[in-house]
Motif scaffolding. Structure first.
Motif, PDB file in Angstrom:
ATOM      1  N   LEU A   1       0.816  -1.202   0.000  1.00 24.31           N
ATOM      2  CA  LEU A   1       0.000   0.000   0.000  1.00 24.31           C
ATOM      3  C   LEU A   1       0.855   1.259   0.000  1.00 24.31           C
ATOM      4  O   LEU A   1       1.960   1.266   0.538  1.00 24.31           O
ATOM      5  CB  LEU A   1      -0.901   0.014   1.242  1.00 24.31           C
ATOM      6  N   SER A   2       0.315   2.312  -0.599  1.00 26.65           N
ATOM      7  CA  SER A   2       0.990   3.608  -0.615  1.00 26.65           C
ATOM      8  C   SER A   2      -0.049   4.688  -0.392  1.00 26.65           C
ATOM      9  O   SER A   2      -1.200   4.556  -0.828  1.00 26.65           O
ATOM     10  CB  SER A   2       1.687   3.806  -1.958  1.00 26.65           C
ATOM     11  N   ASN A   3       0.351   5.760   0.269  1.00 30.21           N
ATOM     12  CA  ASN A   3      -0.552   6.906   0.456  1.00 30.21           C
ATOM     13  C   ASN A   3      -0.674   7.716  -0.832  1.00 30.21           C
ATOM     14  O   ASN A   3      -1.577   8.531  -0.967  1.00 30.21           O
ATOM     15  CB  ASN A   3      -0.055   7.802   1.581  1.00 30.21           C
ATOM     16  N   ASP A   4       0.272   7.529  -1.733  1.00 32.44           N
ATOM     17  CA  ASP A   4       0.297   8.263  -3.006  1.00 32.44           C
ATOM     18  C   ASP A   4       0.196   7.271  -4.168  1.00 32.44           C
ATOM     19  O   ASP A   4       0.540   6.104  -4.017  1.00 32.44           O
ATOM     20  CB  ASP A   4       1.612   9.034  -3.136  1.00 32.44           C
ATOM     21  N   LYS A   5      -0.219   7.779  -5.316  1.00 34.99           N
ATOM     22  CA  LYS A   5      -0.240   6.932  -6.507  1.00 34.99           C
ATOM     23  C   LYS A   5       1.204   6.584  -6.852  1.00 34.99           C
ATOM     24  O   LYS A   5       1.996   7.459  -7.175  1.00 34.99           O
ATOM     25  CB  LYS A   5      -0.898   7.651  -7.685  1.00 34.99           C
TER      26      LYS A   5
END
Length: 68
Positions: free
Chosen positions: A60-64
């Motif tokens: 998972l990432s908070n940003d694309k």
């Protein structure tokens, strides 16, 4: 009466966070709906539309961000 153990958990994301799957070509936003704590790892339940899936924090990432 037995003593209850206390546990501190350091998670990377929180419930209701919007995250992106790093291996999703479409980079659809997903919301974290649950944090699943197991003996040796933490997983996150995420939802996008009516699609629900479970993932490790490193997916998972908070940003694309796309990692193929």
């Amino acid at each position: 009466m037995s003593e209850k153990a206390k546990m501190t958990i350091e998670n990377d994301h929180n419930i209701k966070d919007t995250v992106y799957l790093v291996h999703d070509v479409e980079q659809k936003p997903r919301m974290i709906t649950a944090i699943i704590i197991q003996e040796h790892h933490i997983m996150y339940e995420v939802i996008s539309g009516n699609e629900v899936s479970n993932h490790f924090g490193f997916e998972l990432s908070n940003d694309k961000t796309l990692h193929l």
